[in-house]
Design a protein around this motif. Structure first.
Motif, mmCIF file in Angstrom:
data_model
loop_
_atom_site.group_PDB
_atom_site.id
_atom_site.type_symbol
_atom_site.label_atom_id
_atom_site.label_comp_id
_atom_site.label_asym_id
_atom_site.label_seq_id
_atom_site.Cartn_x
_atom_site.Cartn_y
_atom_site.Cartn_z
ATOM 1 N N PRO A 36 -10.755 -23.791 -5.187
ATOM 2 C CA PRO A 36 -11.006 -22.690 -6.120
ATOM 3 C C PRO A 36 -9.724 -21.950 -6.481
ATOM 4 O O PRO A 36 -8.795 -21.861 -5.684
ATOM 5 C CB PRO A 36 -11.958 -21.787 -5.330
ATOM 6 N N ASP A 50 -12.896 -18.346 -7.716
ATOM 7 C CA ASP A 50 -13.970 -19.092 -8.386
ATOM 8 C C ASP A 50 -15.163 -19.270 -7.451
ATOM 9 O O ASP A 50 -15.008 -19.430 -6.238
ATOM 10 C CB ASP A 50 -13.478 -20.480 -8.815
ATOM 11 N N GLN A 52 -17.670 -21.717 -6.096
ATOM 12 C CA GLN A 52 -17.755 -23.165 -5.940
ATOM 13 C C GLN A 52 -19.184 -23.590 -5.582
ATOM 14 O O GLN A 52 -19.992 -22.784 -5.104
ATOM 15 C CB GLN A 52 -16.803 -23.624 -4.836
ATOM 16 N N SER A 53 -19.475 -24.873 -5.800
ATOM 17 C CA SER A 53 -20.828 -25.389 -5.568
ATOM 18 C C SER A 53 -21.281 -25.205 -4.117
ATOM 19 O O SER A 53 -22.464 -25.022 -3.853
ATOM 20 C CB SER A 53 -20.901 -26.864 -5.959
ATOM 21 N N TYR A 56 -23.190 -21.924 -3.760
ATOM 22 C CA TYR A 56 -24.312 -21.592 -4.649
ATOM 23 C C TYR A 56 -25.506 -21.010 -3.889
ATOM 24 O O TYR A 56 -26.034 -19.955 -4.268
ATOM 25 C CB TYR A 56 -24.764 -22.836 -5.429
ATOM 26 N N MET A 99 -23.865 -23.316 -12.435
ATOM 27 C CA MET A 99 -23.334 -24.641 -12.772
ATOM 28 C C MET A 99 -22.406 -24.620 -13.979
ATOM 29 O O MET A 99 -21.716 -25.592 -14.258
ATOM 30 C CB MET A 99 -24.490 -25.622 -13.012
ATOM 31 N N ARG A 101 -19.828 -23.004 -13.999
ATOM 32 C CA ARG A 101 -18.531 -23.007 -13.305
ATOM 33 C C ARG A 101 -17.549 -22.001 -13.894
ATOM 34 O O ARG A 101 -16.336 -22.207 -13.857
ATOM 35 C CB ARG A 101 -17.920 -24.415 -13.283
ATOM 36 N N SER A 102 -18.068 -20.899 -14.425
ATOM 37 C CA SER A 102 -17.204 -19.825 -14.914
ATOM 38 C C SER A 102 -17.269 -18.607 -13.998
ATOM 39 O O SER A 102 -16.462 -17.688 -14.141
ATOM 40 C CB SER A 102 -17.622 -19.404 -16.326
#
Length: 298
Positions: A36, A50, A52-53, A56, A99, A101-102
């Motif tokens: 990230p 950021d 990250q997945s 989530y 998802m 990703r912003s």
């Protein structure tokens, strides 16, 4: 064990160590490439990076625990947490937004790399593109459950009041979708730090316009400081829900309106030009010049 065998064994071990070292270098490079982006570090030991997945599910759980009960709109929606379909729809909508990703998060930094860093704040962002705006996907009926449907109806009613693409003559904009701060970290301007960091995210994505629907006076003040202005707002007390699912009776101090705000994102400030002062340098005199001056002074 023969000497030759020992030498071969040592050589094989040395080769294995070299291979492992190269693998470790490649792993570190991959972590730097795919890791990230850390956008900001605060003096309080919190960093903004950021989403990250791998974060989530944790982020969704934090939102469900702390956002729903605090947010003006959600806490005034009758039976939201009691309605399983509404809760499921909202969780699904959150995951879809992530998802993109912003989005960004604030975490408490840990010195020990083996300790998972605690997420203390979340700002969900969405890059909205004109070419995708009219697609059916963006309007998929994930809004099952009457309580959640009433929230979507309220927000869509505000969102339709202005065409951001037409107003700003742009092909994309960054939408502030949702912000959640853990209770113990509120009142420390962390929300403003997240929102101001979002401007750098927009610049990184080559987006020059931002917008959001802000339901509290504090978020509206933050948005104003970032350069947004109100294009439409609705008084909570004047809103009437035909389904009687959304009734504003618990607003909180200072929260009178829900406002759609938008503005252009300023470019990075240009660095000041450095002005160097050149001092005059006295040229050394020659011997002939010194003799001439000596004669004049006699």
């Amino acid at each position: 064990m023969s000497r030759k065998f020992r030498l071969e064994e040592e050589r094989a071990k040395h080769l294995q160590d070299e291979i492992q070292e190269e693998e470790d270098k490649l792993k570190a490079q991959k972590e730097r490439i795919f890791g990230p982006i850390v956008w900001k570090r605060l003096p309080s030991g919190i960093k903004i990076m950021d989403l990250q997945s791998v974060n989530y599910i944790q982020a969704v759980n934090i939102i469900m625990e702390f956002f729903v009960k605090k947010n003006v709109i959600f806490r005034n929606t009758t039976r939201f947490l009691e309605d399983e379909d509404s809760v499921t729809s909202f969780r699904d909508k959150l995951l879809i937004s992530m998802m993109d990703r912003s989005s960004i998060i604030a975490t408490k930094e840990e010195e020990d790399p083996d300790i998972d860093e605690e997420i203390v704040g979340i700002l969900l962002l969405k890059a909205v593109k004109k070419c995708d705006y009219g697609r059916v996907f963006s309007r998929v009926a994930l809004n099952s459950g009457k309580p959640y449907a009433s929230i979507i109806k309220f927000l869509n009613g505000i969102n339709r009041k202005i065409d951001i693409f037409e107003e700003f003559q742009c092909d994309s904009y960054l939408r502030f979708y949702l912000m959640c701060i853990k209770p113990e970290y509120r009142g420390k301007l962390l929300g403003y730090q997240l929102m101001s960091t979002a401007l750098n995210v927009a610049r990184h994505l080559k987006i020059s316009v931002m917008m959001g629907i802000f339901d509290s006076w504090k978020l509206q003040e933050y948005a104003k400081k970032l350069g947004m202005q109100k294009f439409f707002e609705i008084l909570y007390k004047k809103y009437h829900d035909d389904e009687e699912e959304l009734i504003f009776c618990d607003l909180g101090a200072g929260n009178y309106t829900c406002a759609l705000m938008a503005g252009t994102i300023p470019s990075f400030p240009q660095p000041e030009k450095l002005v160097f002062k050149v001092e005059s340098v006295t040229k050394p005199r020659t011997r002939a010049e010194k003799r001439e001056k000596y004669k004049k002074n006699r």
